[in-house]
Design a protein around this motif. Structure first.
Motif, PDB file in Angstrom:
ATOM      1  N   LEU A  53     -22.586  -2.998  24.110  1.00  9.66           N
ATOM      2  CA  LEU A  53     -24.429  -3.094  24.457  1.00  9.66           C
ATOM      3  C   LEU A  53     -25.160  -2.134  25.398  1.00  9.66           C
ATOM      4  CD1 LEU A  53     -24.465  -6.663  24.273  1.00  9.66           C
ATOM      5  CD2 LEU A  53     -25.959  -5.844  23.146  1.00  9.66           C
ATOM      6  N   ARG A  55     -23.542   1.659  27.106  1.00  7.84           N
ATOM      7  CA  ARG A  55     -22.199   2.919  26.648  1.00  7.84           C
ATOM      8  C   ARG A  55     -22.155   2.982  28.861  1.00  7.84           C
ATOM      9  NH1 ARG A  55     -22.430   6.866  23.322  1.00  7.84           N
ATOM     10  NH2 ARG A  55     -22.740   8.440  24.650  1.00  7.84           N
TER      11      ARG A  55
ATOM     12  N   GLU B  92     -35.752  -9.422  21.121  1.00  6.90           N
ATOM     13  CA  GLU B  92     -34.667  -9.491  22.412  1.00  6.90           C
ATOM     14  C   GLU B  92     -33.112  -9.845  21.713  1.00  6.90           C
ATOM     15  OE1 GLU B  92     -35.189  -9.660  26.551  1.00  6.90           O
ATOM     16  OE2 GLU B  92     -37.686  -9.505  26.248  1.00  6.90           O
ATOM     17  N   THR B  93     -32.825  -9.652  20.366  1.00  2.00           N
ATOM     18  CA  THR B  93     -32.206 -10.316  19.836  1.00  2.00           C
ATOM     19  C   THR B  93     -30.857  -9.270  19.464  1.00  2.00           C
ATOM     20  OG1 THR B  93     -33.519 -10.437  17.956  1.00  2.00           O
ATOM     21  CG2 THR B  93     -32.970 -12.273  18.991  1.00  2.00           C
ATOM     22  N   TRP B  94     -31.074  -7.992  19.872  1.00  2.00           N
ATOM     23  CA  TRP B  94     -29.865  -6.975  19.760  1.00  2.00           C
ATOM     24  C   TRP B  94     -28.370  -7.635  20.353  1.00  2.00           C
ATOM     25  CZ3 TRP B  94     -29.313  -4.744  15.755  1.00  2.00           C
ATOM     26  CH2 TRP B  94     -30.394  -3.835  15.137  1.00  2.00           C
ATOM     27  N   ARG B  95     -28.736  -8.472  20.853  1.00  2.00           N
ATOM     28  CA  ARG B  95     -27.527  -8.980  21.949  1.00  2.00           C
ATOM     29  C   ARG B  95     -26.334 -10.132  21.316  1.00  2.00           C
ATOM     30  NH1 ARG B  95     -30.651 -12.348  26.513  1.00  2.00           N
ATOM     31  NH2 ARG B  95     -31.816 -10.377  26.191  1.00  2.00           N
ATOM     32  N   THR B  98     -25.327  -6.631  18.722  1.00  2.00           N
ATOM     33  CA  THR B  98     -23.959  -6.443  17.839  1.00  2.00           C
ATOM     34  C   THR B  98     -22.669  -7.056  18.975  1.00  2.00           C
ATOM     35  OG1 THR B  98     -26.220  -5.025  18.998  1.00  2.00           O
ATOM     36  CG2 THR B  98     -24.007  -4.277  19.673  1.00  2.00           C
ATOM     37  N   ARG B 103     -22.417  -0.825  15.465  1.00  2.00           N
ATOM     38  CA  ARG B 103     -23.675  -0.646  15.496  1.00  2.00           C
ATOM     39  C   ARG B 103     -24.087   0.212  14.340  1.00  2.00           C
ATOM     40  NH1 ARG B 103     -26.609   0.906  20.946  1.00  2.00           N
ATOM     41  NH2 ARG B 103     -25.345  -0.348  22.271  1.00  2.00           N
ATOM     42  N   ARG B 269     -25.807   5.889  19.883  1.00  2.00           N
ATOM     43  CA  ARG B 269     -26.145   5.553  21.738  1.00  2.00           C
ATOM     44  C   ARG B 269     -26.937   5.160  22.823  1.00  2.00           C
ATOM     45  NH1 ARG B 269     -24.054   9.312  18.330  1.00  2.00           N
ATOM     46  NH2 ARG B 269     -22.323  10.540  19.019  1.00  2.00           N
ATOM     47  N   ASP B 271     -28.863   2.232  24.795  1.00  2.00           N
ATOM     48  CA  ASP B 271     -28.478   1.084  25.914  1.00  2.00           C
ATOM     49  C   ASP B 271     -28.986   0.494  24.857  1.00  2.00           C
ATOM     50  OD1 ASP B 271     -25.899   2.255  27.280  1.00  2.00           O
ATOM     51  OD2 ASP B 271     -27.236   2.659  29.072  1.00  2.00           O
ATOM     52  N   LEU B 272     -28.314  -1.147  25.346  1.00  2.00           N
ATOM     53  CA  LEU B 272     -29.497  -1.725  25.003  1.00  2.00           C
ATOM     54  C   LEU B 272     -29.373  -2.787  26.130  1.00  2.00           C
ATOM     55  CD1 LEU B 272     -28.295  -2.333  21.572  1.00  2.00           C
ATOM     56  CD2 LEU B 272     -30.526  -1.952  22.539  1.00  2.00           C
ATOM     57  N   THR B 273     -30.109  -2.162  27.266  1.00  2.00           N
ATOM     58  CA  THR B 273     -29.808  -3.492  28.485  1.00  2.00           C
ATOM     59  C   THR B 273     -30.606  -4.345  28.639  1.00  2.00           C
ATOM     60  OG1 THR B 273     -30.989  -1.422  29.913  1.00  2.00           O
ATOM     61  CG2 THR B 273     -29.121  -1.406  30.350  1.00  2.00           C
ATOM     62  N   GLU B 275     -33.570  -5.417  25.177  1.00  2.00           N
ATOM     63  CA  GLU B 275     -33.839  -4.990  24.634  1.00  2.00           C
ATOM     64  C   GLU B 275     -35.374  -5.109  24.458  1.00  2.00           C
ATOM     65  OE1 GLU B 275     -31.704  -6.874  24.448  1.00  2.00           O
ATOM     66  OE2 GLU B 275     -30.529  -7.547  23.221  1.00  2.00           O
TER      67      GLU B 275
END
Lengths: 305, 275
Positions: A53, A55, B92-95, B98, B103, B269, B271-273, B275
């Motif tokens: 999620l 990098r 906020e559902t990428w977590r 992923t 990706r 590239r 970052d999904l800190t 979403e």
């Protein structure tokens, strides 16, 4: 023994904040591994990097030897990161079905998992109406759904009622033992970690500050408490810098368990009248607080010597 | 695997009734209702039928399909595309997704599913426009012909393909904007803005130019799609521009591929800190 999750000098910065700082760890496959640490210690960042999620700024992480985001590694992993969120228009059943399809697990036992996390009654309700506890349960089902080899759980029981917490803890232990699933669990609840985990790592400011088996971490911290009927001075003289007074009638001795008989004998020979000798164990919370530089308070458990 | 991601995304879109209706069904339905109510208005209020003795079914379908990616049509298609492509930032559902697929597969699956939905939306437009033509002819007592302009059903397939490709350029742009802005609203506004500006610029440039279209005109997907439709339906009226039809097709394909590649590159590239 194979390594489930490995981090090598992993660093992640968010602006001026260093979430992980040259962080290294190797978590072996098998059992339940606990990750402890205060807010901002880097637990969630570690998991997010491992799952692709986020990098890393530098260093590397590997899941079963593969880079994060690699499809071969992802197929072996299930995860629940922070409070799970779901597309609000999907029901619980549809959510699990969608996730099973996404993972290529067309034969996943959606109904069975809904039953295991006690959500059968709400299976066909939209997740938008779920309580936090129900979302946590669904997140756990989602994490275990595809029969992964490794499950990463971030605060899996937060927001749950006490009965639900017991149920989920039992489920985690059961899966780890019976089905051989490796579980990496982050939690603020030290009691939970103590009950569920075989090994733990304590994180602080993006680094590992302590790591080992729960028994191993707490064993080294035990102290012998001797209650005396005679003045303390002679006993303290025998113990030297390994002893300290604990109230008016007792001393605490920092000695290994194996030395206890010899020390007690020396004390008796020096004229100490020992009324009681007990090992004062420091539990995980004590170790945790001590490691983080905080004072353990009422965290001790006593046992007879 | 990409097929897994596509199956999951398709499953999900089919259950998202709001996106299905507003994004991919509303515009065709509005077109149908406006057409039928216009015929009813003429027949029963104005009491004068539209001029002409017959209705060409294929002509009506081609007209509806040609407008499928117009600014009005694009507005609704982009609402649908935005929900699919940027909805995971909103919810906020990428977590959740992923850790289950790569990706690249996740984003490509979304584009494929948007492509499918756009296709079915255009097909719905075609069917409803034919139905509207039949209903309108019954209301106004006109005869129904296959085509009054000597067009055939294969022209429908050609126009459908060109309009679909035109919409897919916008969908690929939507993917890029979705990743960059992490916002469904951002996708709709950016794509509509690009579509609108292109329409104005292409019209202005074409009015100023003579002879074959310049590279500036050919670089605009809106112009390329119009050129291709014209080359298919009325090649005799194109003049010098007809020779650029091949280039127009290549430009549409290149835009779609380049924007898709850019979206995937950016997403890999990102970052999904949170979403």
């Amino acid at each position: 023994m194979s390594i489930a999750l490995e981090a090598d000098r992993l660093t992640k910065t968010y602006g001026a904040v260093r979430a992980l700082d040259e962080f290294s760890i190797a978590i072996p496959a098998g059992g339940v591994f606990g990750v402890l640490g205060p807010n901002g210690a880097g637990k969630s960042t570690l998991f997010r990097i491992a799952l692709g999620l986020v990098r890393p700024t530098s260093g590397s992480a590997r899941l079963f030897g593969a880079a994060p985001g690699d499809i071969t590694a992802l197929r072996k992993v299930g995860a629940m990161i922070e409070t799970p969120r779901y597309p609000p228009y999907l029901t619980a059943r549809d959510t699990l079905t969608m996730l099973a399809l996404e993972s290529g697990a067309k034969t996943a036992d959606v109904g069975g998992w809904l039953e295991r996390v006690s959500l059968t009654h709400a299976a066909d309700r939209a997740t938008s109406g779920f309580s936090v506890g129900m979302k946590q349960r669904l997140g756990l089902a989602a994490a275990f759904l595809t029969k992964p080899e490794l499950v990463i759980l971030d605060e899996p029981t937060s927001g749950m009622d006490p009965a639900g917490i017991q149920e989920i803890r039992a489920l985690i232990v059961d899966l780890a033992k019976r089905e051989g699933v490796t579980v990496i669990l982050a939690s603020h609840q030290l009691d939970e970690v103590k009950r569920v985990c075989d090994r733990v790592a304590i994180l602080s400011r993006g680094k590992v500050v302590a790591e080992g088996g729960v028994a191993e971490l707490t064993a080294g911290e035990a102290r012998l408490r001797l209650t005396l009927a005679s003045p303390l001075a002679s006993a303290l003289a025998v113990l030297g810098d390994r002893g300290e007074a604990d109230g008016a009638d007792a001393v605490l001795a920092d000695i290994p368990r194996a030395e206890a008989p010899a020390v007690i004998r020396a004390l008796v020979e020096a004229g100490a009248e020992i009324v009681e000798a007990r090992w004062r164990e420091v539990d995980l919370e004590g170790v945790y607080l001590k490691t983080l530089g905080q004072t353990p308070t009422a965290t001790t458990v006593e046992g007879a010597a | 695997m990409l097929v897994d991601a596509i199956a999951a995304e398709r499953f999900r879109l089919l259950r998202d009734r709001s996106t299905m209706f507003w994004g991919f069904c509303f515009a065709p339905l509005v077109g149908f209702l406006l057409s039928v109510s216009g015929d009813l208005f003429l027949r029963f209020v104005i009491k004068k039928p539209m001029p002409g003795l017959a209705v060409g079914l294929v002509d009506q379908v081609i007209k509806a399909l040609s407008n499928g990616a117009s600014t009005f049509g694009a507005l609704f298609l982009m609402i649908g595309a935005a929900a699919v492509l940027a909805g995971d930032y909103r919810w906020e559902t990428w977590r959740l997704l992923t850790p289950r697929n790569t990706r690249q597969n996740l984003l490509l699956a979304k584009l494929v599913v948007v492509g499918e939905a756009v296709f079915w939306s255009l097909l719905l437009s075609a069917v409803l426009s034919a139905l509207a033509a039949l209903v309108g002819s019954a209301i106004n007592g006109k005869t129904v012909a296959l085509s009054l302009l000597d067009r055939n059903p294969f022209d429908i397939v050609g126009v459908l393909t060109i309009t679909w490709l035109e919409a897919m350029v916008l969908a690929a742009l939507a993917a890029c904007v979705g990743v960059l802005s992490r916002s469904t609203m951002g996708v709709v506004i950016a794509c509509l803005g690009v579509r609108f500006v292109q329409t104005i610029l292409a019209g202005a440039l074409r009015a100023m130019e003579q002879g074959p279209p310049s590279w500036k005109l050919l670089s605009m997907p809106v112009f390329d799609a119009d050129l291709l439709r014209a080359a298919l339906l009325a090649p005799d009226q194109l003049g010098d521009a007809g020779s650029s039809a091949g280039v127009a097709l290549v430009v549409l394909l290149v835009w779609t591929a380049a924007l898709t590649a850019a979206a995937v590159w950016l997403f890999r590239r990102q970052d999904l800190t949170k979403e």
